[in-house]
Design a protein around this motif. Structure first.
Motif, PDB file in Angstrom:
ATOM      1  N   SER A   3      -5.714  18.107  55.109  1.00  0.00           N
ATOM      2  CA  SER A   3      -5.146  17.254  54.068  1.00  0.00           C
ATOM      3  C   SER A   3      -4.031  16.366  54.622  1.00  0.00           C
ATOM      4  O   SER A   3      -3.753  15.318  54.061  1.00  0.00           O
ATOM      5  CB  SER A   3      -4.613  18.117  52.928  1.00  0.00           C
ATOM      6  N   TRP A   4      -3.390  16.766  55.707  1.00  0.00           N
ATOM      7  CA  TRP A   4      -2.290  15.957  56.242  1.00  0.00           C
ATOM      8  C   TRP A   4      -2.764  14.861  57.184  1.00  0.00           C
ATOM      9  O   TRP A   4      -2.020  13.921  57.470  1.00  0.00           O
ATOM     10  CB  TRP A   4      -1.269  16.840  56.949  1.00  0.00           C
ATOM     11  N   CYS A  11       2.819  12.954  63.009  1.00  0.00           N
ATOM     12  CA  CYS A  11       2.455  14.265  63.531  1.00  0.00           C
ATOM     13  C   CYS A  11       3.115  14.469  64.889  1.00  0.00           C
ATOM     14  O   CYS A  11       3.527  13.516  65.540  1.00  0.00           O
ATOM     15  CB  CYS A  11       0.947  14.424  63.614  1.00  0.00           C
ATOM     16  N   MET A  12       3.225  15.731  65.279  1.00  0.00           N
ATOM     17  CA  MET A  12       3.862  16.086  66.540  1.00  0.00           C
ATOM     18  C   MET A  12       2.862  16.809  67.429  1.00  0.00           C
ATOM     19  O   MET A  12       2.094  17.642  66.961  1.00  0.00           O
ATOM     20  CB  MET A  12       5.057  16.995  66.284  1.00  0.00           C
ATOM     21  N   CYS A  13       2.906  16.509  68.711  1.00  0.00           N
ATOM     22  CA  CYS A  13       2.031  17.166  69.675  1.00  0.00           C
ATOM     23  C   CYS A  13       2.504  18.603  69.873  1.00  0.00           C
ATOM     24  O   CYS A  13       3.675  18.855  70.141  1.00  0.00           O
ATOM     25  CB  CYS A  13       2.058  16.423  70.999  1.00  0.00           C
ATOM     26  N   ILE A  14       1.587  19.546  69.704  1.00  0.00           N
ATOM     27  CA  ILE A  14       1.901  20.961  69.895  1.00  0.00           C
ATOM     28  C   ILE A  14       1.084  21.558  71.039  1.00  0.00           C
ATOM     29  O   ILE A  14       1.030  22.763  71.195  1.00  0.00           O
ATOM     30  CB  ILE A  14       1.688  21.769  68.599  1.00  0.00           C
ATOM     31  N   ARG A  67      -6.366  19.765  66.691  1.00  0.00           N
ATOM     32  CA  ARG A  67      -5.793  21.076  67.027  1.00  0.00           C
ATOM     33  C   ARG A  67      -4.553  20.953  67.900  1.00  0.00           C
ATOM     34  O   ARG A  67      -3.766  21.889  68.000  1.00  0.00           O
ATOM     35  CB  ARG A  67      -6.822  21.945  67.726  1.00  0.00           C
ATOM     36  N   CYS A  68      -4.365  19.815  68.530  1.00  0.00           N
ATOM     37  CA  CYS A  68      -3.209  19.607  69.409  1.00  0.00           C
ATOM     38  C   CYS A  68      -2.010  19.033  68.666  1.00  0.00           C
ATOM     39  O   CYS A  68      -0.985  18.732  69.288  1.00  0.00           O
ATOM     40  CB  CYS A  68      -3.592  18.665  70.544  1.00  0.00           C
ATOM     41  N   PHE A  69      -2.109  18.887  67.342  1.00  0.00           N
ATOM     42  CA  PHE A  69      -1.045  18.246  66.567  1.00  0.00           C
ATOM     43  C   PHE A  69      -0.741  19.010  65.286  1.00  0.00           C
ATOM     44  O   PHE A  69      -1.597  19.720  64.761  1.00  0.00           O
ATOM     45  CB  PHE A  69      -1.441  16.807  66.219  1.00  0.00           C
ATOM     46  N   ALA A  70       0.485  18.849  64.814  1.00  0.00           N
ATOM     47  CA  ALA A  70       0.915  19.438  63.543  1.00  0.00           C
ATOM     48  C   ALA A  70       1.614  18.348  62.740  1.00  0.00           C
ATOM     49  O   ALA A  70       2.218  17.427  63.305  1.00  0.00           O
ATOM     50  CB  ALA A  70       1.868  20.602  63.791  1.00  0.00           C
ATOM     51  N   PRO A  71       1.553  18.440  61.413  1.00  0.00           N
ATOM     52  CA  PRO A  71       2.204  17.411  60.598  1.00  0.00           C
ATOM     53  C   PRO A  71       3.725  17.479  60.715  1.00  0.00           C
ATOM     54  O   PRO A  71       4.300  18.552  60.910  1.00  0.00           O
ATOM     55  CB  PRO A  71       1.753  17.756  59.177  1.00  0.00           C
ATOM     56  N   VAL A  72       4.367  16.325  60.623  1.00  0.00           N
ATOM     57  CA  VAL A  72       5.824  16.254  60.570  1.00  0.00           C
ATOM     58  C   VAL A  72       6.195  16.163  59.095  1.00  0.00           C
ATOM     59  O   VAL A  72       5.750  15.266  58.391  1.00  0.00           O
ATOM     60  CB  VAL A  72       6.364  15.019  61.327  1.00  0.00           C
ATOM     61  N   VAL A  73       6.982  17.126  58.651  1.00  0.00           N
ATOM     62  CA  VAL A  73       7.424  17.144  57.257  1.00  0.00           C
ATOM     63  C   VAL A  73       8.873  16.697  57.235  1.00  0.00           C
ATOM     64  O   VAL A  73       9.749  17.393  57.747  1.00  0.00           O
ATOM     65  CB  VAL A  73       7.275  18.551  56.639  1.00  0.00           C
TER      66      VAL A  73
END
Length: 93
Positions: A3-4, A11-14, A67-73
Protein backbone atom coordinates in the motif's frame (compact mmCIF):
# COMPACT_ATOMS: atom_id res chain seq x y z
CA UNK A 1 1.40 -4.55 -4.24
CA UNK A 2 2.33 -2.81 -0.98
CA UNK A 3 0.00 0.00 0.00
CA UNK A 4 2.93 2.39 0.53
CA UNK A 5 4.58 1.78 -2.85
CA UNK A 6 3.21 4.58 -4.99
CA UNK A 7 4.70 7.32 -7.15
CA UNK A 8 5.80 10.27 -5.02
CA UNK A 9 6.16 8.29 -1.77
CA UNK A 10 9.47 8.44 0.10
CA UNK A 11 11.31 5.24 0.96
CA UNK A 12 14.61 4.27 2.55
CA UNK A 13 17.04 1.61 1.41
CA UNK A 14 17.23 -1.20 3.97
CA UNK A 15 19.53 -3.48 1.97
CA UNK A 16 22.18 -4.74 4.37
CA UNK A 17 24.97 -4.93 1.82
CA UNK A 18 25.55 -2.68 -1.16
CA UNK A 19 26.35 -5.56 -3.47
CA UNK A 20 22.84 -6.36 -4.70
CA UNK A 21 22.21 -5.62 -8.34
CA UNK A 22 19.11 -4.01 -9.89
CA UNK A 23 17.06 -5.70 -12.59
CA UNK A 24 18.49 -5.33 -16.08
CA UNK A 25 22.14 -4.92 -15.09
CA UNK A 26 25.17 -7.18 -15.03
CA UNK A 27 25.89 -9.57 -12.19
CA UNK A 28 28.73 -7.40 -10.87
CA UNK A 29 28.33 -5.51 -7.55
CA UNK A 30 27.01 -2.02 -8.03
CA UNK A 31 28.57 0.46 -5.57
CA UNK A 32 26.88 3.46 -7.22
CA UNK A 33 23.38 2.13 -6.50
CA UNK A 34 21.33 2.76 -3.33
CA UNK A 35 23.06 2.05 -0.03
CA UNK A 36 21.64 1.37 3.41
CA UNK A 37 19.93 4.49 4.76
CA UNK A 38 19.60 6.34 1.45
CA UNK A 39 16.20 8.02 1.03
CA UNK A 40 14.49 8.31 -2.36
CA UNK A 41 11.19 9.42 -3.89
CA UNK A 42 9.52 6.68 -5.93
CA UNK A 43 9.27 7.62 -9.61
CA UNK A 44 7.90 4.32 -10.92
CA UNK A 45 6.28 1.16 -9.54
CA UNK A 46 6.59 -1.96 -11.68
CA UNK A 47 4.69 -5.20 -11.10
CA UNK A 48 6.47 -8.15 -12.65
CA UNK A 49 6.00 -11.90 -12.31
CA UNK A 50 9.09 -11.97 -10.08
CA UNK A 51 7.75 -9.27 -7.75
CA UNK A 52 7.29 -5.54 -7.30
CA UNK A 53 10.13 -3.22 -8.31
CA UNK A 54 10.70 0.49 -7.68
CA UNK A 55 12.23 3.03 -10.02
CA UNK A 56 13.88 6.29 -8.93
CA UNK A 57 14.86 9.42 -10.87
CA UNK A 58 18.44 9.06 -9.64
CA UNK A 59 18.75 5.69 -11.41
CA UNK A 60 16.86 6.20 -14.68
CA UNK A 61 17.71 2.84 -16.27
CA UNK A 62 17.29 0.62 -13.20
CA UNK A 63 14.54 -0.75 -10.99
CA UNK A 64 15.01 -2.28 -7.55
CA UNK A 65 13.16 -4.92 -5.57
CA UNK A 66 10.68 -3.50 -3.10
CA UNK A 67 12.17 -5.88 -0.50
CA UNK A 68 15.22 -3.60 -0.32
CA UNK A 69 13.16 -0.58 0.78
CA UNK A 70 10.87 0.55 3.59
CA UNK A 71 8.44 3.48 3.65
CA UNK A 72 9.51 6.75 5.26
CA UNK A 73 6.83 7.91 7.68
CA UNK A 74 7.14 11.62 8.34
CA UNK A 75 5.95 12.92 11.67
CA UNK A 76 4.39 16.37 11.86
CA UNK A 77 6.70 18.94 13.45
CA UNK A 78 4.01 20.56 15.54
CA UNK A 79 4.54 21.82 19.09
CA UNK A 80 0.87 21.12 19.78
CA UNK A 81 1.75 17.41 19.89
CA UNK A 82 3.77 18.05 23.08
CA UNK A 83 1.70 20.62 24.97
CA UNK A 84 0.15 17.94 27.18
CA UNK A 85 3.62 17.47 28.69
CA UNK A 86 3.80 21.16 29.52
CA UNK A 87 0.35 21.13 31.14
CA UNK A 88 1.61 18.59 33.71
CA UNK A 89 4.88 20.39 34.50
CA UNK A 90 3.77 21.87 37.82
CA UNK A 91 1.83 18.84 39.10
CA UNK A 92 3.14 16.29 41.59
CA UNK A 93 3.62 12.81 40.22
Amino acid sequence: MSSWARIGAKCMCIAENGSWVPVGHSDRPAPDFPAFGDVFVIAEVLERPSGVFLGFAEFAEASFSIRCFAPVVEQPNDVALFTHHLDLAGEMA
